[in-house]
Design a protein around this motif. Structure first.
Motif, PDB file in Angstrom:
ATOM      1  N   SER A 545      67.662  24.366  13.313  1.00 26.83           N
ATOM      2  CA  SER A 545      67.060  23.862  14.538  1.00 26.83           C
ATOM      3  C   SER A 545      68.001  24.018  15.724  1.00 26.83           C
ATOM      4  O   SER A 545      69.210  23.793  15.622  1.00 26.83           O
ATOM      5  N   GLY A 546      67.427  24.372  16.875  1.00 27.60           N
ATOM      6  CA  GLY A 546      68.228  24.443  18.088  1.00 27.60           C
ATOM      7  C   GLY A 546      68.748  23.093  18.502  1.00 27.60           C
ATOM      8  O   GLY A 546      69.848  22.978  19.064  1.00 27.60           O
ATOM      9  N   LEU A 547      67.974  22.027  18.261  1.00 27.37           N
ATOM     10  CA  LEU A 547      68.452  20.681  18.580  1.00 27.37           C
ATOM     11  C   LEU A 547      69.696  20.345  17.778  1.00 27.37           C
ATOM     12  O   LEU A 547      70.634  19.727  18.291  1.00 27.37           O
ATOM     13  N   ARG A 548      69.707  20.745  16.521  1.00 27.44           N
ATOM     14  CA  ARG A 548      70.872  20.458  15.674  1.00 27.44           C
ATOM     15  C   ARG A 548      72.104  21.190  16.216  1.00 27.44           C
ATOM     16  O   ARG A 548      73.214  20.642  16.223  1.00 27.44           O
ATOM     17  N   ARG A 549      71.916  22.420  16.676  1.00 29.94           N
ATOM     18  CA  ARG A 549      73.054  23.172  17.198  1.00 29.94           C
ATOM     19  C   ARG A 549      73.622  22.492  18.448  1.00 29.94           C
ATOM     20  O   ARG A 549      74.847  22.388  18.622  1.00 29.94           O
TER      21      ARG A 549
END
Length: 664
Positions: A545-549
């Motif tokens: 996920s981009g949020l996780r990055r």
């Protein structure tokens, strides 16, 4: 301890088909009213008992004549005949046409005595004074039989109207109506009892308790739809728990009332799976386990019919059937993808045959593998795949990409267009290799646009404006990997990325991200420090996920400021490794009280009634494969990103704004 049934010698797919072919699923023929016959199959030949039409009739408006009286007539030298009357449809003629005379006639009317042809009204003129002409000028010659449908010309009495096995469509029903037939003998509809097993199942529409591991029953409704499509009548039975006595009661009740009993679940080699014991003790188990993936835990057998128990009257399954003999039984796997695959491959053909229905039109296409796929389990693999036609209207085969999230993922059922049968001896399908795809139906059409990447509410709204797109929410990192491998047209990427992929940026926006907390923020969460320093239960997003990055990058910066390692910080966060797939999932965990904070978007938090602690803004870009930018759907998406119109699907979301920076 309960003995476990092990899969030892798996049957071949051909052996499974032979076992099913040995079952008797066919009900007795029945007679139904013609009004209810559409889609049914004739059980016997039907002959015409009358002529159709039953009389010589005019096939157009004009004048009934003796053909010989018109010989030599033309535009320059018409023949004039005396008009002796008129004949209308639905009325018996009350005139006789003698030589040198004619009668006006309507389409469908009975030809009057003495006539053998009709001259169309357009080739005639009225002759005489006043409103009642007494002579007709014929400006063309006609031969006997012209514009006349003779008695029995459609079908004559004694003729073969329809043969057994004919599927009754509106056309055939029209013919039967013309013959005066009001009821027809048709093949019986096989009654198929559907029993889903498992203590965890809940009917759709009922309340679900995920804390108890409950899930909605997908198989009952899915398989019932397949039964109807194949020409059978599905009969629902209550869920059976993993209890021998209850399962025996339900299966025997279904066997008493149905031609075929289908169960799903409780067929694999676990201690609670008891169906095979019921079949062995109350019928005949023909086969247990097939060398196919998905769908290895498959049962085939017969169940004795003993009649329904007296205290089971008034069941929701309908009236009891025969109280003797046996019913066919097939046990499907519990996972929805496995259950539907086995049903389509092995069971549906048997139901169609029992119903007298023809095999549906099937369609196969050749395609080329988009990626390399490895498989080495030594079983026939029915691999669900999607298609992407990059060169519509050309002979270049479409791309074929696997759509396999596992047998328990119901979205695999709708994201795939067909299956590729992978031979047990095939261990690798190389990218570019030609494969044959059996489409789920001839109506299957590849998507206009294939996308993959971040699960984002704004992009979901953009997709609604495109015709027949398909999007795989696999996360930013996986979306970029697939774009690099040449599978999707576009990838949606959120947040920072270290992956360098050749692509064309079509457009993008920014979204506010942070920590979702309960309404009112009772724990006074004020940022990442609260996660690290407070005893909070956290729910995270997966690494793709981009949020996780973005979260991990923020933790890196916090660790640097504190002169500690990032792992030191993440070890202090209760739930850092606890991940959920979709962008709404953390919010729903917080609202359910299962977490004190979750990683999410301001848009989702406010829409679902949660508090929100902002951690910044994150860019989202839509990237296209360079060789796909000229595809119509990609151009349409690019135009929409450039000018979304008055009803802005992105800027109208809370925490969202368009990114119009020069590099976009």
């Amino acid at each position: 301890m309960t003995d476990r049934r092990e899969f030892r010698d798996l049957a071949t797919p051909d052996a499974a088909r032979e076992a099913i072919a040995s079952l008797d699923l066919a009900p007795d023929p029945e007679t139904v009213p013609l009004a209810d016959a559409r889609g049914r199959v004739l059980a016997e030949r039907i002959d015409a008992a009358i002529d159709v039409p039953g009389f010589d009739r005019a096939s157009m408006d004009g004048y009934a004549v003796r053909g010989r009286d018109t010989f030599g007539a033309d535009e320059a030298d018409p023949v004039e005949l005396d008009l002796v009357g008129a004949v209308h449809a639905g009325a018996a003629p009350d005139v006789t046409v003698e030589p040198g005379t004619c009668a006006e006639i309507s389409t469908g009317a009975v030809m009057p005595d003495g006539t053998d042809a009709v001259v169309m009204v357009e080739r005639t003129d009225e002759v005489g004074d006043g409103d009642r002409p007494d002579r007709i000028a014929i400006r063309t010659a006609v031969a006997p039989g012209d514009h006349v449908m003779s008695a029995g010309a459609d079908i004559a009495a004694g003729g073969r109207a329809l043969g057994p096995g004919t599927r009754l469509t509106p056309r055939e029903i029209g013919l039967l109506s013309a013959l005066g037939i009001d009821e027809v003998p048709v093949e019986g509809t096989p009654r198929v009892g559907i029993v889903s097993t498992g203590d965890e199942l809940v009917r759709p529409g009922d309340d679900l308790d995920p804390a108890r591991g409950e899930i909605y029953d997908v198989n009952s409704t899915t398989i019932a739809a397949g039964v109807e499509e194949a020409g059978g009548e599905p009969v629902f039975y209550p869920h059976a728990g993993d209890d021998y006595d209850e399962m025996e009661r339900l299966l025997r009740r279904a066997a008493d009332e149905c031609d075929l009993v289908l169960s799903s679940g409780s067929t694999s080699a676990s201690a609670v799976d008891v169906i095979y014991r019921v079949i062995e003790e109350r019928g005949d188990l023909l086969l247990h386990g097939v060398a196919v993936k998905p769908g290895k835990p498959m049962l085939i057998g017969r169940l004795d019919r003993r009649g329904s128990d007296p205290d089971e009257s008034g069941s929701d399954a309908g009236e009891s059937g025969s109280d003797a003999g046996e019913s066919a039984y097939i046990g499907l796997p519990g996972y929805p993808v496995s259950a539907l695959t086995i049903f389509r491959t092995f069971v549906a053909p048997a139901v169609r045959e029992a119903a007298g229905q023809p095999e549906p039109a099937t369609s196969t296409v050749e395609g080329r593998m988009a990626v390399t796929e490895r498989y080495g389990e030594g079983r026939l693999r029915l691999m669900p795949v999607g298609l992407l036609d990059l060169d519509s209207g050309t002979e270049r085969p479409p791309l074929v990409y696997p759509v396999d999230k596992g047998s328990g993922a119901t979205t695999s059922l709708v994201e795939a267009d067909g299956v590729v049968a992978v031979d047990p001896d095939t261990e690798v399908l190389d990218a570019g290799e030609t494969v044959e795809v059996q489409l789920f139906s001839p109506d299957v059409r590849p998507p206009s646009l294939l996308g993959a990447g971040e699960d984002d509410p704004a992009f979901n709204r953009l997709l609604d404006r495109l015709a027949a797109p398909r999007y795989l929410p696999v996360g930013s990192r996986e979306g970029l990997r697939r774009l690099r491998d040449g599978v999707p047209d576009v990838a949606v990427v959120a947040g920072p990325t270290s992956r360098d992929v050749d692509s064309v940026v079509l457009g993008g926006w920014s979204r506010e991200w942070g920590l979702v907390v309960p309404e009112g923020n009772p724990a006074s969460v004020d940022g990442l420090s609260s996660l690290v320093e407070s005893d909070l239960r956290f729910v995270n997003r997966p690494p793709d996920s981009g949020l996780r990055r973005s979260l991990d990058d923020a933790l890196d910066r916090l660790a640097e400021r504190r002169s500690v390692s990032k792992s030191d910080l993440t070890a202090r966060i209760d739930g850092y490794e606890r991940t959920v797939r979709a962008f709404e999932s953390p919010v729903r965990r917080v609202t359910a009280g299962d977490a004190d904070a979750g990683l999410g978007l301001r848009e989702t938090a406010e829409r679902l009634g949660c508090g929100f602690v902002s951690l910044g803004e994150q860019s989202v870009t839509v990237r296209a494969a360079p060789d796909r930018v000229d595809r119509d759907a990609v151009r349409e998406l690019a135009a929409l990103l450039d000018d979304p119109g008055a009803d802005d699907p992105v800027g109208s979301l809370v925490g969202y704004s368009w990114d119009r920076s020069p590099d976009l």
